[in-house]
Design a protein around this motif. Structure first.
Motif, short mmCIF file in Angstrom:
data_model
loop_
_atom_site.label_atom_id
_atom_site.label_comp_id
_atom_site.label_asym_id
_atom_site.label_seq_id
_atom_site.Cartn_x
_atom_site.Cartn_y
_atom_site.Cartn_z
N TRP A 454 0.85 -1.19 0.00
CA TRP A 454 0.00 0.00 0.00
C TRP A 454 0.88 1.23 0.00
O TRP A 454 1.95 1.24 0.61
CB TRP A 454 -0.90 0.02 1.24
N ARG A 457 -1.36 6.96 -0.10
CA ARG A 457 -2.66 7.46 -0.59
C ARG A 457 -3.73 6.37 -0.52
O ARG A 457 -4.83 6.57 -1.03
CB ARG A 457 -2.51 7.95 -2.03
N ARG A 459 -3.58 3.40 -1.94
CA ARG A 459 -3.69 2.65 -3.19
C ARG A 459 -2.95 1.31 -3.04
O ARG A 459 -1.93 1.22 -2.35
CB ARG A 459 -3.10 3.46 -4.34
N GLU A 487 -7.05 1.64 -7.25
CA GLU A 487 -7.45 2.78 -6.42
C GLU A 487 -8.96 2.79 -6.24
O GLU A 487 -9.72 2.44 -7.15
CB GLU A 487 -6.99 4.07 -7.10
N THR A 489 -11.59 5.32 -5.89
CA THR A 489 -11.76 6.77 -6.06
C THR A 489 -12.99 7.32 -5.35
O THR A 489 -13.03 8.50 -5.00
CB THR A 489 -11.83 7.12 -7.56
N ALA A 495 -12.07 -1.18 -5.18
CA ALA A 495 -11.24 -0.55 -6.20
C ALA A 495 -12.03 -0.35 -7.49
O ALA A 495 -12.73 -1.25 -7.95
CB ALA A 495 -10.02 -1.42 -6.47
N ASP A 536 2.44 8.09 -12.27
CA ASP A 536 2.09 6.67 -12.09
C ASP A 536 2.53 5.80 -13.26
O ASP A 536 1.94 4.76 -13.54
CB ASP A 536 0.58 6.49 -11.85
#
Length: 620
Positions: A454, A457, A459, A487, A489, A495, A536
């Protein structure tokens, strides 16, 4: 050429020598003594034995034997003067003249070697003795009266072993027909369903008929040797007709403060036989449990008491305090790899009655005229349970490693297991109060994950290792391995966004985010993959090989489990059985991609570090 017949009688305190061939010896011990043979007062020559001394009686008469065993050996006996009188001591040259010097020396040397071998024999450590009525076999140490154990084999009752003494003689480890299970005594064998007939709860005669009981090997000369006995019974149907003939062969060794008992059970079906599915039945042990008495059952997977009930394991031990002891007494039972259903499930009841149960896995059949053999070893010892030593003892018994047996069991259970959907897996979880679980991500959003971590953030970074094939195969054959970022959001716990950070690096096996990029364990390398602009996507042109040399002999044991320590170092693990030599690469090192071979030789900038199982750390 003839022989001397030598027979020792403990009750006479010595031995008798007569000049007869053993096959012609017919006198009783008392009669032999009365006929005036030579009587030699040896200390502890053993209970009974025969020795043939290869000497020419025509040229080596009894008066020479008398000369050999002169006054020291028979001093104090009533016959001492008579035995040692004569002219031989006064005329030793006459003796030499009669025999010749070389022949005399060789004969005397042979004689003394044979006699010393007799005198040097210790008492026989173990004896197995069948009583006069033919229904009990007792195993007794030489010089003791209390048996180590007793095999009971009555004509109209199920055979059982009881009592079993502790190896040091302090305490009885089995119980006779306790109130809580009247049908059970000591160590016994009984199936619960044989063509529907219950031989576990019914030890009485209309179920069992003895055919024979015999001692097969009555004497164990030392700790490497054993005694052996056998019982043969017919299992009867409701009309008294045999359904199956059961043979039990027991072999006992007394070794270094413990004893080992090997059981070979053989069942030969006289008719088609079905052993019906049931939770218990087969070999069973009943120790002297009482309410409040300290005791535990522990299996080879270290499951204790009721956690071991119904579980499959290669061995199970019961240890408890028994009367007469300050420490625990133990009886362990080993399963054998050749047994049907190995490793078998175990019965562990509330009073620590235990036994392996093949029938727990379902019905099994023995056709008419066919036979099945089942083997177990029983180890009796005292003191603390050393589960590692017990596992080693099981390996010595079977010739196999415990890890192999457990792995085989895991494979079997995996094949039988229901394939769970992600949601079913969550529903089957047991959580602490106040916690909840949900599915964050599942296929097809990601596949074949080997590692994850992880970031700050929230993610989830995942290493999709599609190059993995098996424990011993696969490195770069697939070519589609990649690193994903998943992620949530909308913060609903699931996810909903997937980004591909890096593709094409062979065999990614470990991940950690930090220091402006991603740290990837991809044997043989430890890589730093920067993302300087934070988009990313990996800055692939700037990937650095920080360390190299990790092995891949076992794909399950290469570098793994990255974690940042509070000291700012990156920590990781290296499994056993994958030897590695790790160090800084010479130059920039090399990246490995699709269809590249794993390197056989690596160049280092300096002397590498050997590692084969352990925890390592690296400072960025």
């Amino acid at each position: 050429m003839s022989c001397w017949f030598v027979r020792g009688f403990r009750e006479k305190g010595g031995l008798v020598l007569t000049g007869q061939d053993p096959t012609e010896q017919s006198e009783s011990p008392d009669a032999a003594l009365e006929s005036d043979p030579l009587h030699i007062d040896f200390p502890r020559v053993g209970s009974q034995f025969m020795l043939c001394l290869r000497m020419r009686l025509s040229s080596f008469p009894a008066d020479v034997i008398r000369w050999l065993f002169c006054p020291q050996n028979v001093a104090g006996s009533a016959n001492a003067q008579a035995v040692c009188s004569g002219s031989l001591l006064a005329d030793p040259f006459g003796l030499i003249h009669r025999f010749g010097f070389i022949q005399l020396c060789s004969e005397l040397l042979l004689f003394f070697l044979m006699v010393n071998s007799v005198r040097g024999q210790d008492s026989i450590p173990l004896r197995a003795v069948l009583n006069e009525s033919g229904d009990q076999v007792s195993v007794v140490r030489e010089g003791q009266t209390e048996p180590l154990l007793v095999q009971n084999a009555m004509a109209d009752f199920r055979p059982y072993v009881h009592p079993i003494q502790a190896p040091d003689g302090n305490g009885v480890l089995t119980e006779f027909s306790p109130q809580h299970h009247r049908h059970q005594t000591g160590l016994f064998w009984g199936f619960t369903r044989v063509n529907g007939r219950d031989f576990f709860h019914h030890p009485e005669g209309d179920y069992w008929r003895r055919i024979s009981v015999a001692v097969l090997k009555p004497i164990a000369a030392d700790s490497e040797d054993s005694v052996q006995w056998q019982t043969v019974y017919d299992l009867l149907d409701a009309d008294g007709r045999p359904m199956m003939r059961e043979t039990q062969i027991w072999t006992l060794r007394d070794i270094d403060g413990r004893y080992e008992i090997d059981l070979q059970w053989n069942g030969e079906a006289g008719v088609d036989v079905t052993i019906g599915q049931y939770d218990y039945g087969g070999l069973f042990l009943r120790m002297p449990w009482k309410p409040g008495r300290e005791g535990h059952a522990v299996n080879g997977a270290r499951q204790v008491d009721q956690r071991a009930e119904g579980q499959r394991s290669v061995w199970l031990d019961v240890g408890m305090r028994v009367d007469g002891r300050d420490d625990a007494a133990h009886i362990a039972i080993f399963d054998h790899p050749e047994n049907p259903g190995f490793p078998q499930p175990w019965r562990v009841d509330g009073q620590l009655g235990v036994g392996p149960v093949r029938a727990r896995l379902g019905d099994w059949r023995i056709g008419k005229g066919e036979a099945t053999t089942i083997r177990h070893r029983i180890v009796v010892f005292t003191g603390e349970l050393d589960d590692v030593a017990l596992t080693d003892a099981w390996s010595e018994y079977t010739g196999q490693r415990m890890a192999w047996a457990q792995w085989r069991l895991a494979q079997e259970e995996g094949r039988r297991a229901e394939f769970l959907t992600p949601q079913k897996a969550v529903e089957g979880m047991t959580l602490q109060q106040g916690f909840q679980a949900n599915v964050f991500a599942s296929e097809p959003m990601m596949t074949q994950p080997m590692a994850f971590c992880w970031d700050d953030r929230g993610r989830l970074w995942i290493a999709e290792n599609r190059d993995y094939e098996s424990r011993g195969d696969g490195f770069s054959n697939d070519g589609r391995s990649r690193i994903l970022i998943l992620e949530d959001t909308d913060h609903d716990g699931v996810a909903d966004k997937r980004s591909v950070f890096l593709e094409g690096i062979a065999f990614p096996a470990a991940l950690a985010v930090g220091m402006g990029g991603l740290w990837v364990g991809a044997p043989p390398n430890l890589l730093f993959v920067p993302d300087r602009n934070g988009d990313d996507r990996a800055d692939e042109e700037d990937i650095e090989v920080r360390l190299t040399g990790w092995g891949i002999r076992d794909r399950h044991e290469t570098l793994n489990s990255f974690h940042w320590g509070p000291d700012g170092w990156l920590y990781g693990c290296q499994g056993y059985a994958t030897p590695s030599r790790v160090g800084k690469p010479a130059g920039k090192g090399r990246l490995y991609r699709h269809n590249d071979d794993f390197p056989q030789k690596i160049e280092f900038a300096d002397e590498p570090t050997d590692i084969n199982g352990g925890v390592w750390r690296y400072h960025p």
